[in-house]
Write an enzyme that holds these catalytic residues in place. Structure first.
Site, PDB file in Angstrom:
ATOM      1  N   LYS A 289       0.727  -1.209   0.183  1.00 59.37           N
ATOM      2  CA  LYS A 289      -0.041  -0.177   0.160  1.00 59.37           C
ATOM      3  C   LYS A 289       0.947   1.210   0.066  1.00 59.37           C
ATOM      4  CE  LYS A 289      -4.128  -2.047   2.575  1.00 59.37           C
ATOM      5  NZ  LYS A 289      -5.048  -1.942   1.564  1.00 59.37           N
TER       6      LYS A 289
ATOM      7  N   ARG B  59     -10.824 -11.160  -0.420  1.00 57.48           N
ATOM      8  CA  ARG B  59     -11.546 -12.161  -1.186  1.00 57.48           C
ATOM      9  C   ARG B  59     -10.928 -13.446  -1.308  1.00 57.48           C
ATOM     10  NH1 ARG B  59     -11.179  -8.377  -6.135  1.00 57.48           N
ATOM     11  NH2 ARG B  59     -10.953  -6.902  -4.650  1.00 57.48           N
TER      12      ARG B  59
END
Length: 508
Positions: free
Chosen positions: A282, A356
């Protein structure tokens, strides 16, 4: 935890640090809300005028403090705004009462006892005021110098005792409302504590231990799959995400079973105890709050325990998919292919789309038990925040009626949500030349793409919904209503309400 009780005592004679009353915004100025009649009488019926002189308008969230009238044992009256005055014969909505009670509880930090004389038309109103007060009084003090006894909020400890005036202590409905509010809010605040814990103390193993302690306390069954069991079982998604961390992943199954139940609700929570993004690191400015990436698992954990405490006649199974997503020499790389628990292969195009992957394994595990419905909860995509803002979660699913029922349940308990579609044309973007599916698709509509990915791992014929709580799970702004800064416990109340509706047979 703040204590919550009912009382039929009159406001003037009650020993407390403050009396809380409601004031609404009328067409000609502030209007004193029902419940405050004794206080208004002590001001010779001129309380609304006094409040207006002090600048009060009755706007939502407004707080006005004034000395209590002569003869009152409490020294302070706190008037809290309820918003617009309802039309004749219409009551104040439950959410307006929750928010007002939350604001008042927060404003009374440092007080030991407060009597809430807000409008209580029925037991449901008592429950709403109780919820707002218990949630508004929340403070995370664990890491303060003196622990939970620290004067944490501006040097003041949270409000200790809330007394609901106008309640009926011997009335079964009122007692049930207070008991429900206490159970749900205690577990929701437990979820907030978990979300606010620093990641050096809350890794997957530590979270699993906390779940084990709660299971023992509340008579729940629990199964914890450690890294060896995950390898043996073929949980490639959870293992792939956790492979870069020294803190090994876990899959926790927490089960509440009711002897009278004939319905089974499965809840699946994303539990990334810290998300660096992995190799797809990130950027600066996006890491500081990533301890909150386990908010979905915290919500599921809290909801299962709350269902047990309430004795709901429904079987509820919670699946906590726990991992830490870190970059290292052993971390999953963009381009790697993972074989999931379902047997499908996934090409990992971005290691920051990790939620996910852990959810996919847990969804397939939940599907093997053939529950009546599965609901997963996750801080899944920044795209959902862009679409719905920071206070609303998105709802997707494979059954429109079920999705609508969840939306209605969320609105009923005061959680902002919105139904979102799963457009079939977006599925093609996840086609992979190497694997069965890629973990990334089109950038536009990214929250919907994530929902389509998860749908691939739900068992055939099982009703399923996905709640993307990326926006409301962690409040980076100032507190509002009964919502604190930091972890919010988003979706806990919706999940509990879903369990209640399932127990009642109202979800089909």
């Amino acid at each position: 935890m703040t204590a919550l009780t009912l009382s039929t005592a009159a406001a003037p004679g009650l020993r407390a640090d403050a009396i809380v009353i409601g004031v609404a915004k009328g067409t000609k100025g502030p209007v004193v809300a029902p419940g405050a009649e004794a206080v208004d009488t002590a001001y010779d019926g001129r309380l609304a005028g006094v409040l207006e002189t002090l600048g009060a308008s009755g706007a939502e969230g407004e707080v006005t403090k004034l000395p209590a009238p002569s003869g009152f044992k409490a020294p302070l009256v706190l008037a809290v705004g309820l918003g617009a005055e309802p039309e004749k014969d219409a009551g104040y909505g439950a959410e307006a009462l929750r928010r007002a009670a939350g604001v008042a509880a927060r404003a009374l930090a440092g007080a030991k006892k407060a009597a809430f004389a807000l409008p209580l038309a029925d037991a449901a109103d008592a429950g709403a005021v109780g919820e707002g007060a218990l949630l508004g009084a929340y403070s995370f003090d664990t890491y303060k110098e003196n622990g939970r006894n620290a004067r944490a909020r501006n040097g003041k400890a949270p409000l200790a005792d809330v007394v609901l005036l106008g309640g009926k202590p011997r009335d079964r409905a009122y007692k049930a409302a207070v008991e429900r509010a206490t159970a749900v809010c205690e577990e929701l605040n437990r979820a907030r504590d978990l979300i606010n814990m620093p990641p050096n103390d809350l890794n997957p193993a530590a979270f699993a231990t906390i779940a084990q302690d709660a299971a023992k306390e509340h008579g729940l069954k629990i199964q914890v799959l450690d890294e060896k069991a995950l390898v043996k079982g073929g949980y490639g998604g959870i293992l792939g995400v956790g492979s870069g961390s020294a803190a090994a992943p876990r899959l926790v199954k927490l089960s509440y079973t009711s002897g009278k139940a004939n319905r089974h609700l499965a809840l699946v929570g994303k539990g990334i105890t810290y998300d660096s993004g992995g190799i797809s690191l990130k950027p600066a400015g996006h890491n500081e709050t990533m301890k909150c990436d386990m908010s979905g698992a915290a919500a599921v954990f809290a909801a299962v325990v709350a269902a047990a405490r309430l004795g709901l006649e429904v079987n509820v199974t919670g699946w906590l998919a726990l991992a830490e997503n870190m970059p290292s020499g052993s971390a999953t790389r963009p381009g790697d292919v993972l074989r999931m628990y379902s047997g499908k292969t996934v090409e990992v195009l971005n290691t920051d789309a990790e939620g996910r992957l852990v959810l996919a394994d847990a969804l397939w595990a939940a599907s093997q038990e053939k529950p009546d419905a599965i609901v997963d909860v996750a801080t899944l995509t920044g795209a959902m925040v862009l679409a719905l803002g920071s206070r609303t979660f998105g709802i997707m699913g494979n059954d429109e009626a079920f999705r609508t029922a969840i939306h209605e349940a969320a609105e009923e308990v005061g959680e902002e949500s919105w139904p979102m579609p799963l457009p079939e044309h977006l599925r093609k973007g996840m086609d992979s030349p190497t694997a069965d599916i890629a973990n990334m698709g089109e950038r536009m509509g990214g929250g919907l793409v994530a929902g389509l990915f998860l749908r691939e791992f739900v068992g055939e014929g099982i009703t399923w919904a996905h709640l993307d709580i990326a926006g409301p799970a962690f409040n980076e702004q100032g507190p509002f209503g009964y919502t604190p800064k930091g972890g919010t416990g988003s979706a806990v109340r919706t999940l509990v309400r879903l369990a209640e509706l399932t127990a009642a047979g109202d979800l089909g």
